[in-house]
Design a protein around this motif. Structure first.
Motif, PDB file in Angstrom:
ATOM      1  N   MET A  35       0.840  -1.176   0.000  1.00 34.07           N
ATOM      2  CA  MET A  35       0.000   0.000   0.000  1.00 34.07           C
ATOM      3  C   MET A  35       0.886   1.241   0.000  1.00 34.07           C
ATOM      4  O   MET A  35       1.816   1.351   0.792  1.00 34.07           O
ATOM      5  CB  MET A  35      -0.908  -0.035   1.224  1.00 34.07           C
ATOM      6  N   GLU A  36       0.574   2.173  -0.864  1.00 28.43           N
ATOM      7  CA  GLU A  36       1.348   3.398  -0.995  1.00 28.43           C
ATOM      8  C   GLU A  36       0.949   4.389   0.097  1.00 28.43           C
ATOM      9  O   GLU A  36      -0.229   4.630   0.336  1.00 28.43           O
ATOM     10  CB  GLU A  36       1.093   4.010  -2.368  1.00 28.43           C
ATOM     11  N   GLU A  37       1.961   4.968   0.751  1.00 27.07           N
ATOM     12  CA  GLU A  37       1.713   5.940   1.819  1.00 27.07           C
ATOM     13  C   GLU A  37       1.445   7.313   1.212  1.00 27.07           C
ATOM     14  O   GLU A  37       2.168   7.758   0.326  1.00 27.07           O
ATOM     15  CB  GLU A  37       2.942   6.012   2.732  1.00 27.07           C
ATOM     16  N   GLN A  38       0.382   7.948   1.670  1.00 29.76           N
ATOM     17  CA  GLN A  38       0.060   9.286   1.184  1.00 29.76           C
ATOM     18  C   GLN A  38       0.814  10.328   1.985  1.00 29.76           C
ATOM     19  O   GLN A  38       0.888  10.229   3.208  1.00 29.76           O
ATOM     20  CB  GLN A  38      -1.427   9.553   1.287  1.00 29.76           C
ATOM     21  N   LYS A  39       1.358  11.296   1.277  1.00 29.93           N
ATOM     22  CA  LYS A  39       2.044  12.390   1.943  1.00 29.93           C
ATOM     23  C   LYS A  39       1.054  13.526   2.148  1.00 29.93           C
ATOM     24  O   LYS A  39       0.281  13.859   1.254  1.00 29.93           O
ATOM     25  CB  LYS A  39       3.228  12.884   1.115  1.00 29.93           C
TER      26      LYS A  39
END
Length: 113
Positions: A1-5
């Protein structure tokens, strides 16, 4: 899962306020020289936002007491007053009262050194 900045945007929004009201009762002569001022009397320092309020403050101050304008910058909101200690204190008190009562500004306590 890609971490949102998380992106944070900050901006300066000046309020209606007198942020500094200070009296230097007996300045060292070198302070006058550094500021490009003449004389040996008290110095009053005010900073205001919106910055154009420095013009109004100078008008109120000079009408309220026998003070001179040592410096006024409508772009930074800086105002320097000169005169006898009591006159500088009276002028700053008058500016505080006018801004609070007439323009509904937040004001600062008058400090002294």
């Amino acid at each position: 899962m890609e971490e949102q900045k998380m992106r944070v945007i900050q901006e300066y929004v000046p309020g209606k306020q007198l942020t500094l009201a200070h009296v230097i009762a007996s300045p060292d002569p070198s302070l006058y020289a550094k500021l490009g001022l003449e004389g040996r009397s008290a110095i009053g320092i005010l900073t205001l936002t919106p910055t154009e309020t420095a013009i109004i403050a100078a008008d109120v101050a000079t009408k309220a007491a026998d003070v001179g304008i040592g410096y006024l910058d409508r772009f930074t909101g800086s105002l320097v007053l000169t005169g006898e200690v009591a006159a500088v204190e009276m002028a700053i008190a008058a500016v505080n009262a006018f801004l609070l009562e007439k323009l509904k500004f937040a004001t600062a306590p008058v400090t002294r050194s």
